[in-house]
Design an enzyme around this catalytic site. Structure first.
Site, PDB file in Angstrom:
ATOM      1  N   ASP A   1      42.590  24.599  10.819  1.00 47.80           N
ATOM      2  CA  ASP A   1      41.458  23.747  10.434  1.00 47.80           C
ATOM      3  C   ASP A   1      40.611  23.441  11.667  1.00 47.80           C
ATOM      4  OD1 ASP A   1      39.896  21.998   8.814  1.00 47.80           O
ATOM      5  OD2 ASP A   1      40.999  20.295   9.647  1.00 47.80           O
TER       6      ASP A   1
ATOM      7  N   ASP B   1      36.788  25.406  13.063  1.00 54.94           N
ATOM      8  CA  ASP B   1      35.546  24.664  13.314  1.00 54.94           C
ATOM      9  C   ASP B   1      35.049  24.955  14.727  1.00 54.94           C
ATOM     10  OD1 ASP B   1      35.613  23.435  10.807  1.00 54.94           O
ATOM     11  OD2 ASP B   1      35.046  21.476  11.617  1.00 54.94           O
TER      12      ASP B   1
ATOM     13  N   TYR C   1      49.812  19.346   5.987  1.00 55.18           N
ATOM     14  CA  TYR C   1      48.948  18.947   4.876  1.00 55.18           C
ATOM     15  C   TYR C   1      49.765  18.648   3.612  1.00 55.18           C
ATOM     16  CZ  TYR C   1      44.275  20.047   6.761  1.00 55.18           C
ATOM     17  OH  TYR C   1      43.096  20.046   7.460  1.00 55.18           O
TER      18      TYR C   1
ATOM     19  N   LYS D   1      52.553  25.374  18.767  1.00 50.14           N
ATOM     20  CA  LYS D   1      52.876  24.345  19.762  1.00 50.14           C
ATOM     21  C   LYS D   1      54.392  24.386  19.939  1.00 50.14           C
ATOM     22  CE  LYS D   1      51.677  20.937  22.485  1.00 50.14           C
ATOM     23  NZ  LYS D   1      50.910  21.149  23.722  1.00 50.14           N
TER      24      LYS D   1
ATOM     25  N   ASP E   1      46.716  23.960  22.516  1.00 46.75           N
ATOM     26  CA  ASP E   1      45.802  23.297  23.462  1.00 46.75           C
ATOM     27  C   ASP E   1      45.131  24.336  24.354  1.00 46.75           C
ATOM     28  OD1 ASP E   1      48.333  23.765  24.512  1.00 46.75           O
ATOM     29  OD2 ASP E   1      48.451  21.902  25.650  1.00 46.75           O
TER      30      ASP E   1
END
Ligand code: IPM
Ligand code: MG
Length: 409
Positions: free
Chosen positions: A290, A294, A183, A234, A266
């Protein structure tokens, strides 16, 4: 004069000295919003209200009333100041985070935000997007630790899209790094490559101190919950994740009582749907947090229920629902105010160290749900469908008539 109280905020209790609240002089323009009938206030806090866009003003207005009433029961007085952010600030002042907004927020004891963004500003250049204002606010306040609880309430288990036996009892805390990673990483931008093609690029970057500080917060939280921390990365592909995993593993030695595991993002996305109960506390970087928060929110039935707290090393915390500005229902009194009301509870707990008032709000939310009140997003047959304002009124009634109910966050 109001008495001062040490502020045992979350990070203070974990990593640093408590901040003393209420000692700084307040700007004369701070307005007192506590009812005249309230008992004499023992503690006073300045709270910045950033209503923002879309449903933001509706949900913040309700949460402000709940905060005031819960505070008045616990000898707390709030001095609220409302300043613009996001699209509202763009329309008024021409920038998504006016200097005055940031300085008012920094001067206060805690910041309550509604939501930002809307169709009107979607095609703005990046520096004029409402989202840019929110990122500037997070960076300006230095709130690097974002706590996003996702708990399935017994009253709402049927609202989950997952099978009851999968969703029932889920209680996850996602600890998202909030002021670093892709970000904010540089270089970033647009350019033309050597084939003459236009490219857009960003940088995922984490330093050791950035990883260490968020990991310490997450270990501290896991220790206070069920003692399990899953670090999501990751590391099979990304260097930033390799360093992340190495540092989290090293820091784990300082927290031998916390059971640490690692998971690729993942796989974590899949496991959250397959068997969400395996997770207690999750720590992850900005972008994975983020996305996963959700996803976790939908296990609980509605994103309209989930609050968040963002905390830094010092200074005020930022408290906001994790949902967006929902421009499609803005101004129609349809929004679910509970995520913002629960964010106000997190403000009390993590921002001000006011546990009793926080519990009072959480219990009131549970009680309003127990009495069958539901906004459209969490409605099920047999319940009473209400709008944003009415839901707020029902929570206010419950704030006044407390019964002991299990706390939420
Ligand atoms: C969130 C939002 C923000 C983010 C946007 C609005 C910039 O999605 O708080 O989760 O990506 O952090
Ligand atoms: Mg998001």
């Amino acid at each position: 004069m109001a008495a001062c109280k040490a502020n045992p905020r979350l990070l203070g209790t974990l990593t640093r000295r408590p901040r003393i609240s209420s000692r700084r002089p307040r700007p004369a323009s701070f307005r007192c919003c506590v009812a005249a009938v309230a008992p004499p206030a023992a503690r006073t806090y300045g709270v910045t209200l950033l209503s923002g866009d879309g449903i933001g003003p509706e949900v913040v207005s309700v949460a402000k009333d709940v905060l005031s009433l819960a505070g008045s029961h616990e000898g707390i007085e709030f001095l609220f100041k409302e300043v613009p952010i996001g699209g509202a600030a763009l329309d008024l002042i021409g920038v998504p985070l006016p200097e005055e907004t940031l300085s008012v927020a920094k001067e206060s004891d805690a910041v309550l935000l509604g939501a930002i963004g809307g169709y009107k500003w979607d095609n703005n250049e990046k520096h004029l997007k409402p989202e840019t204002g929110l990122l500037q606010l997070r960076a300006g306040l230095g709130v690097f630790a974002n706590l996003r609880p996702a708990a399935v309430l017994p009253q709402l288990v049927d609202s989950s899209t997952l099978k009851k036996e999968v969703a029932e009892g889920v209680d996850i805390m996602v600890v998202r790094e909030l002021t670093g990673g892709i970000y904010f990483g540089k270089p970033r931008g647009f350019e033309t490559n050597d084939k003459g093609e236009e490219v857009g690029f960003n940088t995922e970057v984490y330093s050791v101190p950035e990883i260490d500080r968020i990991a310490r917060v997450a270990f501290g939280i896991a220790r206070k919950r069920h003692g399990k921390l899953c670090s999501v990365d990751k590391a099979n592909v990304l260097e930033a994740s390799m360093l992340w995993r190495k540092r989290v593993t090293t820091l784990g030695q300082e927290f031998p009582d916390v059971q640490l595991s690692h998971m690729y993002v993942d796989n974590a996305a899949m496991q959250l749907i397959r068997d969400p109960k395996q997770f207690d506390t999750i720590v992850t970087n900005n972008i994975f947090g983020d996305i996963l928060s959700d996803e976790a929110s939908m296990i609980t039935g509605s994103i309209g229920m989930l609050p968040s707290a963002s905390i830094g090393e010092s200074g005020p915390g930022l408290f906001e629902p994790i949902h967006g500005s929902a421009p499609d229902i803005a101004g129609q009194d349809k929004a679910n105010p509970l995520a913002t009301i629960l964010s106000a509870a997190m403000l009390l707990r993590y921002g001000l160290g006011e546990e009793n008032a926080a519990k009072r709000i959480e219990n009131a939310v549970m009680e309003a749900l127990n009495r069958g009140f539901r906004t459209g997003d969490i409605f099920s047959p047999g319940m009473t469908l209400v709008g944003c304002k009415r839901m707020g009124e029902e929570v206010l009634k419950s704030v006044d008539s407390q019964k002991p109910v299990a706390a939420l966050c």
